[in-house]
Each structure stands twice: as structure tokens, then as C-alpha cells.
Design an enzyme around this catalytic site. Structure first.
Site, PDB file in Angstrom:
ATOM      1  N   SER A  69       0.791  -1.228   0.000  1.00 47.09           N
ATOM      2  CA  SER A  69       0.000   0.000   0.000  1.00 47.09           C
ATOM      3  C   SER A  69       0.824   1.278   0.000  1.00 47.09           C
ATOM      4  CB  SER A  69      -0.957   0.026   1.198  1.00 47.09           C
ATOM      5  OG  SER A  69      -2.265  -0.240   0.753  1.00 47.09           O
ATOM      6  N   LYS A  72      -0.086   3.713  -2.694  1.00 43.13           N
ATOM      7  CA  LYS A  72      -1.065   4.805  -2.578  1.00 43.13           C
ATOM      8  C   LYS A  72      -0.399   6.169  -2.410  1.00 43.13           C
ATOM      9  CE  LYS A  72      -4.759   1.851  -0.740  1.00 43.13           C
ATOM     10  NZ  LYS A  72      -4.095   0.555  -0.561  1.00 43.13           N
ATOM     11  N   SER A 129      -6.477   3.146   4.096  1.00 37.21           N
ATOM     12  CA  SER A 129      -5.768   2.416   3.050  1.00 37.21           C
ATOM     13  C   SER A 129      -6.761   1.684   2.147  1.00 37.21           C
ATOM     14  CB  SER A 129      -4.764   1.422   3.648  1.00 37.21           C
ATOM     15  OG  SER A 129      -3.794   1.060   2.690  1.00 37.21           O
ATOM     16  N   LYS A 231       2.917   6.557   5.485  1.00 34.04           N
ATOM     17  CA  LYS A 231       2.045   5.483   5.016  1.00 34.04           C
ATOM     18  C   LYS A 231       2.587   4.115   5.405  1.00 34.04           C
ATOM     19  CE  LYS A 231      -1.573   4.106   2.686  1.00 34.04           C
ATOM     20  NZ  LYS A 231      -1.642   2.926   3.576  1.00 34.04           N
TER      21      LYS A 231
END
Length: 451
Positions: A69, A72, A129, A231
């Protein structure tokens, strides 16, 4: 003297054709530096000074692995580009296509045709997420998610991320979606440098959507003074990933940890690396990247990649990863192998990664969870799981809520990431508080995740 009979040319070519797929796969994994059946994620890290680009520490920083992720971050970067360019506004609404709404957990449990504001989409990607939101954003900006992924890769090249290829907007498993710790640090610095007015979103650890409060996964912000983003990421093939930024006494660092064996261990590694980084007065003689052309300055100076240009971009991306084969000699066995390999080195079609089933959160021993109810609707199931984590915070603070629907119409409120002993203890404590609880073991029915 006896000499073994040499096989005829036709027989050799027949053998090559029979095993061509295997040879091609071996060639691909050799190029990417990845194993076909990687038993253990690649561990890598880097800490850099965000202002000077000096590398303060690094380990395996250029090894190629999977972003999960952290993907992202680039989806958000391009969304921030669009906001700066005025092509979208925070109040605009993004519509979920059938494709976007069908993305597996972690998601917002939306239906095709539902809409979400751009600002809520940002929060859903940063905090939750959410894979469905990431796809919807990609489709909004690129027309299709595949075209958007090419835009993502082109931007990565413009920023100096030379080992990164994107194939989707969310980070769910794709064998050709790869990155490195150095590249992720480059992206973290780029977000700070190019989009400072939007960086505040990365500090958020919760948001509300349709009456539900969603919490984040970034525990380092609570564990390290000065940390304020960025993140987390996880798929099983990648391990537990994290990009963090922290500021102390006017000095800002960006740290990356990839391939952590568990979320808590990954977080401890990050805290240790950032502590060491702030204590270091000088770098190790390495610089994060060369000045990226057009990466800073007005938004209009950033090259715009259109859908029409996408096939050319893909060729450029492929050329950076795969050496151009030498001209084939028709009667050369080596050239036959090279030809077969080059055919199979075309961009891979996204396939679910069997290693990415989210049945492991905190190492192989923590494959257990608890179920605290089954409901006919998503909202009460989510609230029941949230109540459970708050009721037993000492055991459930770092666990992950999974609202598991399976193939039925019932929403099962579950919390995963526990050892068998901790799951048993959590259930005993919840039952003492008049809450039904059942110990469950994670299996392949649990949705894939890229948190």
C-alpha cells in the site's frame, strides 16, 4: 574412446519449447532480483535528510521488492498534482465504477454508483488504506486504472524512482509491481517538497464516513516524538512496509522500512532508525537521488502523460528493467532461450498472489483472531469490532479489524493479528464483560489486504 551422441538441433529446440515457460520465468526473476517462490520478504531500510537528500543510513536500499500500500503514496501524489492544476477540487465527487467497488479489503464497502468527495478519498487512502477508493481515484484521473498505472510509473521516472513500476493504484499483489527502499524515500521526500500544503492529511489517524469512524494503522506517530506520517503497507510477499517522516528542531527526516516480519517489529525498527538518524551529524557519503527534472516548481512544468502516450511509456519502463537482448543468431541455442524469455517479459497480467492472503499480521505465530458477532449489515459489525478493540486495548491495540463476509450475506465482526494464547485471553476478558467471543484462525477465506 566412446563419445555420447549429440542431440540433433530439432530435438534441442523441442526441449527448449517444452521448458520455455520455465526458462522465461527464471530469466524474469533474475532480471527483477525476485524469487519465484520467495519464502521470506526482502528486508530493506533507508533514512534520509529531507532537505539535503543526504543518506544517513541504509541497508539493502536498492533491492527490488513489492510496495504494497505504499503504492497509494503515488496515487495521492498524482491526485495532489491534479488539485494544484485545478482539474479537480476537494469538493468534487468521485464515482465508484463496478470495477472499483469490487476491490477486496481493505475497502469502504461501497457499491457501484456510490460517490465520495475528493477530500474524503484522500483520507480514505491515508487512514483506511482503502483499495476501492484508490481504484476510483485512478479511474477518475487516468480514464482506466491501467492507464493511470502508466501515469504513475512515468511520474516515478520523472522523480528519479528508477526501480519502480506500478501496475495498479492500490498496491494489491501484482508480480511486476516493484520498488525499492530508496525509491520510496524519494517519493516521500517528493510529497513533502512538491505538495507541502496537502501533507497535513498524512497526520490524520481517523476520519468519519457514513457515520463510521475509521482508525489508521500508523502507530509510529504515537511512539516517536515528531513523527507525523506517511504510510503503512502490507502484503505477505512484501512483509510489513512503512514510510515515516519526522521533524525535530527544524530538521526533517524520511525513513523507510520494508519487509518487516510484523507491524510492531517494523515500527520498532523505524523508531530506532529515526532515533539514530537524528543523532547523526553527517551522512554516510550517499545522496538520495540526483535532481529530478521538473519535479519541483509550478505544476504546469511537470510532464503530463496522456492515455494515448501510455504504450510508449510502457516501452520506456520496460527498457529500464530488462536489458535489450543481443540480435539473435538463428542457429544459436542461447538465442532461442533469449527469444522465449523476451516474449514472457511482456507486462504481466495482474494475478492474485497466493502468498498475499492476509492470514498473517504479526509473524507466523499470530495467525489467530477473535469473532465478536455476526450481523446482517456492515455498520453494526464494524462498530462491534471497534468496541472489542477498545474494551481490551492491552491485547487488541495493534490488531486489525476485518469485517469478513465470505460468500454469505452475513457480516462477521473479526479482529486478527493475535497468537492463540492472546486470542484466548481476549475472549475471556470480553466474555467477562458480557460480550460474545469466539477464537478463530485465519485462513484463505480472509480477504487480501494492502494496508
Amino acid at each position: 574412446m566412446f563419445l555420447p551422441r549429440q542431440p540433433k538441433r530439432g530435438a534441442i529446440l523441442s526441449i527448449l519449447r517444452r521448458f520455455g515457460a520455465t526458462l522465461a520465468i527464471m530469466a524474469l526473476t533474475s532480471v527483477l532480483g525476485l524469487q519465484t517462490a520467495q519464502a521470506k520478504p526482502i528486508a530493506a531500510s533507508i533514512v534520509v535528510d529531507a532537505e539535503t537528500g543526504e543518506v544517513l543510513s541504509r541497508s539493502n536500499a536498492d533491492a527490488v521488492t513489492y510496495p504494497a500500500s505504499l503504492t497509494k503514496m503515488m496515487t495521492l501524489y498524482l491526485l495532489f498534482d491534479a488539485l494544484d492544476a485545478g482539474t479537480v477540487k476537494l469538493s468534487d465527487r468521485i464515482t465508484f465504477s463496478k470495477n472499483a467497488a469490487s476491490e477486496p479489503a481493505t475497502n469502504m464497502n461501497v457499491k457501484a454508483g456510490d460517490t465520495i468527495t475528493v477530500e474524503t478519498a484522500i483520507l480514505a487512502m491515508v487512514v483506511r488504506s482503502a483499495n476501492d477508493v484508490s481504484t476510483a481515484v485512478g479511474e477518475r484521473l487516468g480514464g482506466t486504472e491501467a492507464a493511470f498505472a502508466r501515469m504513475m510509473t512515468a511520474k516515478a521516472r520523472a522523480l528519479g524512482m528508477n526501480k519502480t513500476v506500478f501496475r495498479n493504484a492500490h498496491g494489491l499483489p501484482n508480480p511486476s509491481q516493484v520498488t525499492s527502499a530508496r525509491d520510496m524515500a524519494t517519493l516521500g521526500v517528493a510529497l513533502l517538497r512538491d505538495h507541502p500544503k496537502y501533507y497535513g492529511y498524512f497526520k490524520r489517524n481517523s476520519f468519519v464516513y457514513r457515520g463510521n469512524t475509521y482508525g489508521g494503522h500508523n502507530r509510529v506517530m504515537k511512539k516517536f516524538a515528531g513523527a507525523d506520517g506517511i504510510k503503512t503497507g502490507y502484503i505477505r510477499a512484501a512483509g510489513f512496509n512503512l514510510v515515516s517522516s519526522a521533524e525535530r528542531n527544524g530538521r526533517r527526516l524520511v525513513g523507510v522500512v520494508l519487509g518487516g516480519p510484523s507491524a510492531p517489529i517494523r515500527d520498532k525498527q523505524m523508531v530506532a532508525l529515526l532515533t539514530e538518524g537524528f543523532n547523526a551529524r553527517n551522512g554516510i557519503g550517499d545522496v538520495l537521488m540526483a535532481k529530478a527534472p521538473g519535479s519541483a516548481g509550478p505544476a504546469q512544468e511537470v510532464p503530463v502523460v496522456t492515455t494515448a502516450a501510455a504504450p510508449e511509456i510502457d516501452a520506456v519502463v520496460a527498457s529500464t528493467l530488462v536489458p535489450t537482448p543481443k540480435p539473435a543468431q538463428e542457429d544459436s541455442i542461447g538465442s532461442a532461450i533469449a527469444t522465449m524469455a523476451s516474449v514472457s517479459l511482456a507486462p504481466a497480467v495482474a494475478q492474485p498472489d497466493t502468498q498475499a492472503v492476509a492470514n498473517v499480521w504479526s509473524g507466523d505465530k499470530n495467525q489467530y483472531g477473535i469473532q465478536v458477532g455476526a450481523y446482517s449489515k456492515f455498520k453494526p459489525a464494524q462498530k462491534a469490532a471497534e468496541r472489542a478493540t477498545k474494551a481490551v486495548p492491552t491485547l487488541l491495540a495493534d490488531t486489525r479489524i476485518v469485517i469478513d463476509r465470505g460468500n454469505s450475506s452475513i457480516y462477521r465482526a473479526r479482529v486478527f493479528g493475535l497468537s492463540k494464547a492472546d486470542a484466548d485471553t481476549a475472549c475471556k476478558k470480553l466474555k467477562a464483560k458480557q460480550t460474545d467471543c469466539l477464537v478463530v484462525k485465519a485462513d484463505s477465506s480472509i480477504a487480501q489486504t494492502a494496508q
